[in-house]
Design an enzyme around this catalytic site. Structure first.
Site, PDB file in Angstrom:
ATOM      1  N   ASP A   1       7.688  10.152  -2.114  1.00 49.88           N
ATOM      2  CA  ASP A   1       7.769   9.964  -0.662  1.00 49.88           C
ATOM      3  C   ASP A   1       9.185   9.519  -0.313  1.00 49.88           C
ATOM      4  OD1 ASP A   1       7.884   6.999  -0.820  1.00 49.88           O
ATOM      5  OD2 ASP A   1       5.797   7.176  -1.449  1.00 49.88           O
TER       6      ASP A   1
ATOM      7  N   HIS B   1      10.113   5.674  -1.372  1.00 51.95           N
ATOM      8  CA  HIS B   1      10.451   5.467  -2.775  1.00 51.95           C
ATOM      9  C   HIS B   1      11.696   6.247  -3.182  1.00 51.95           C
ATOM     10  CE1 HIS B   1       6.339   3.794  -2.998  1.00 51.95           C
ATOM     11  NE2 HIS B   1       6.851   3.064  -3.966  1.00 51.95           N
TER      12      HIS B   1
ATOM     13  N   ASP C   1       6.794  -0.881  -9.971  1.00 52.44           N
ATOM     14  CA  ASP C   1       6.888   0.001  -8.803  1.00 52.44           C
ATOM     15  C   ASP C   1       8.352   0.361  -8.607  1.00 52.44           C
ATOM     16  OD1 ASP C   1       7.061   1.138  -6.198  1.00 52.44           O
ATOM     17  OD2 ASP C   1       5.360  -0.031  -5.491  1.00 52.44           O
TER      18      ASP C   1
ATOM     19  N   ASP D   1       6.726   5.952  -6.964  1.00 48.35           N
ATOM     20  CA  ASP D   1       6.408   4.603  -7.424  1.00 48.35           C
ATOM     21  C   ASP D   1       6.378   4.539  -8.952  1.00 48.35           C
ATOM     22  OD1 ASP D   1       4.793   2.506  -8.403  1.00 48.35           O
ATOM     23  OD2 ASP D   1       3.295   2.667  -6.839  1.00 48.35           O
TER      24      ASP D   1
ATOM     25  N   LYS E   1       1.480  -8.065 -11.286  1.00 52.40           N
ATOM     26  CA  LYS E   1       1.355  -6.797 -10.573  1.00 52.40           C
ATOM     27  C   LYS E   1       1.980  -5.675 -11.399  1.00 52.40           C
ATOM     28  CE  LYS E   1      -0.762  -8.302  -6.914  1.00 52.40           C
ATOM     29  NZ  LYS E   1      -2.118  -7.835  -6.553  1.00 52.40           N
TER      30      LYS E   1
ATOM     31  N   CYS F   1      10.088   1.150  -6.085  1.00 55.72           N
ATOM     32  CA  CYS F   1      10.811   0.617  -4.926  1.00 55.72           C
ATOM     33  C   CYS F   1      11.486  -0.699  -5.249  1.00 55.72           C
ATOM     34  CB  CYS F   1       9.890   0.470  -3.715  1.00 55.72           C
ATOM     35  SG  CYS F   1       8.699  -0.877  -3.810  1.00 55.72           S
ATOM     36  N   TYR F   2      10.922  -1.460  -6.223  1.00 54.07           N
ATOM     37  CA  TYR F   2      11.524  -2.742  -6.580  1.00 54.07           C
ATOM     38  C   TYR F   2      12.785  -2.569  -7.409  1.00 54.07           C
ATOM     39  CZ  TYR F   2       7.310  -4.759  -4.670  1.00 54.07           C
ATOM     40  OH  TYR F   2       6.300  -5.113  -3.813  1.00 54.07           O
TER      41      TYR F   2
ATOM     42  N   HIS G   1       7.328 -12.962  -3.419  1.00 57.19           N
ATOM     43  CA  HIS G   1       7.194 -11.498  -3.412  1.00 57.19           C
ATOM     44  C   HIS G   1       8.589 -10.900  -3.480  1.00 57.19           C
ATOM     45  CE1 HIS G   1       6.712  -7.517  -1.541  1.00 57.19           C
ATOM     46  NE2 HIS G   1       5.435  -7.582  -1.821  1.00 57.19           N
TER      47      HIS G   1
ATOM     48  N   ARG H   1       5.496  -8.890  -7.846  1.00 59.12           N
ATOM     49  CA  ARG H   1       4.846 -10.189  -7.923  1.00 59.12           C
ATOM     50  C   ARG H   1       4.305 -10.398  -9.336  1.00 59.12           C
ATOM     51  NH1 ARG H   1       0.223 -10.193  -3.657  1.00 59.12           N
ATOM     52  NH2 ARG H   1       0.331  -7.930  -3.903  1.00 59.12           N
TER      53      ARG H   1
END
Length: 402
Positions: free
Chosen positions: A337, A340, A270, A330, A267, A272-273, A221, A264
């Site tokens: 938010d 993020h 996003d 995201d 998936k 945040c990654y 992850h 992952r």
């Protein structure tokens, strides 16, 4: 959409493939508006809107945040780090309130910080509190940390196999190893007793794909991989990991069309990654640099460096993750938010700057060649790829506790 791009489901649609196609369509719609070189140069980070969004959180939170009652230090860290990357300076009153809030989350008896006043101390909120205090950077911020009790409490969480539980009675996972390593490096609390077998436990969490899972036997992850490699980098025990498979896994997480990262296999992208995955690459570059000529590595380690598409990641953050009314998100269609906003901006900073490893300082340093997508005013300060606070803040807090 050009069929050379995007997901090929071989004519067998699944819920996963439909969501991926929907995401690609929404991203492509935005990215396609900025493909002209002249248009690309006008891509702008809407700083004032983001600052306004973030500062609302310092004033007060709505009752919708009740589910995050045990995450006060995190909310504060996300907001302070994001504001700091936008070069927003806290007023003396804001600094005082931040220190007071975090100090009241500290357990005066056990040590460590909980999610709120009177709550059980937890490694994740301790990490957030200490890093938020490092951003504030005042003597008052540093002096409120009870290092002696903090160290004793962390040692009480250590397990025989080198892992740590997140809190008394809590779970073991790689996040705990990173929280301990990062906090203790900033506070100069790393000792042989604390770090014994830490690297071995982290290495045992590496999967057949190359990523790192929460604990041995579970899927790799992005967040846990960052935690694992950042912690083992602090320990300088990266030779315990299979860096070839880890590098391959990390490179494969950057999405072909979107430019951002998934966390992952199979998936969705996003924002945040942008940091959790993007932050891996300066560390991987440093490991490759230190491994020149070592057995198991090619003679020219350049093949293992500069593998992230920095332009594409910046375009994803700037075009797809900025919410029209402020804050970052995201992906298109999602609400912004604080979480993020923090990690999108942190990833943007990582993608803009070029990091190298200093043998003399035994830490990351900046190289002069930045890469800024869009307007020149989009440039952010450089965040540390291991600690995710400004580079100079790492030096400041470590010097204070020297």
């Amino acid at each position: 959409m050009d069929q050379r791009w995007g997901l090929c489901d071989d004519g067998h649609a699944t819920e996963t493939s439909l969501l991926q196609t929907e995401t690609e369509d929404s991203v492509f719609e935005l990215l396609s508006q900025w493909q002209d070189p002249q248009a690309t140069s006008r891509i702008t980070l809407t700083r004032s809107l983001h600052v306004q969004f973030l500062r609302k959180g310092l004033v007060g939170l709505s009752r919708g945040f009740v589910s995050l009652d045990a995450s006060k230090p995190w909310i504060l860290f996300w907001i302070l780090q994001a504001l700091d990357l936008l070069n927003e300076v806290l007023t003396p009153e804001e600094q005082e309130r931040a220190v007071d809030t975090l100090n009241r989350c500290q357990d005066d008896h056990k040590g460590g910080f909980g999610g709120g006043p009177g709550q059980e101390p937890h490694l994740a909120t301790t990490y957030a509190a200490v890093h938020a205090l490092a951003v504030v950077g005042s003597d008052e911020a540093f002096d409120c940390i009870d290092r002696k009790k903090l160290y004793s409490w962390m040692m009480s969480l250590k397990q025989p196999n080198g892992s740590f539980i997140m809190h008394h009675g809590g779970e073991v996972d790689v996040r705990a190893s990173y929280c301990v390593a990062s906090v203790c490096r900033l506070l100069n609390l790393l000792t042989p007793s604390l770090t014994d077998n830490m690297g071995s436990f982290i290495a045992s969490c590496q999967t057949y794909e190359g990523g790192i899972g929460a604990f041995p036997g579970v899927e790799g992850h992005g967040g846990y991989t960052f935690c694992g490699i950042a912690a083992i980098e602090i320990l300088q025990e990266t030779d315990l990991l299979n860096m070839r498979t880890l590098t391959h896994w990390a490179v494969s997480r950057q999405m072909e069309l979107e430019g951002g990262f998934q966390g992952r296999t199979n998936k969705l992208v996003d924002g945040c990654y942008s940091f959790w995955m993007g932050g891996l690459f300066p560390i991987l570059d440093a490991i490759a640099s230190r491994s020149d000529g070592n057995p198991g590595w090619p003679n020219d380690s350049a093949a293992f460096k500069n593998l992230m598409n920095r332009d594409a990641l910046q375009e994803y953050v700037l075009i797809c993750c900025q919410a029209p009314k402020g804050g970052l998100r995201d992906k298109p269609g999602k609400h912004p938010d604080y979480y993020h906003s923090c990690y999108c901006l942190s990833g943007l900073s990582i993608a803009q700057h070029n990091y190298s490893w200093s043998l003399e300082l035994q830490d990351f340093v900046l190289s002069p060649n930045t890469l800024i997508v869009g307007d020149a005013t989009n440039e952010l300060p450089a965040t540390h790829p291991v600690h995710n606070i400004r580079m100079e803040y790492v030096d400041r807090i470590r010097s204070y506790f020297q």
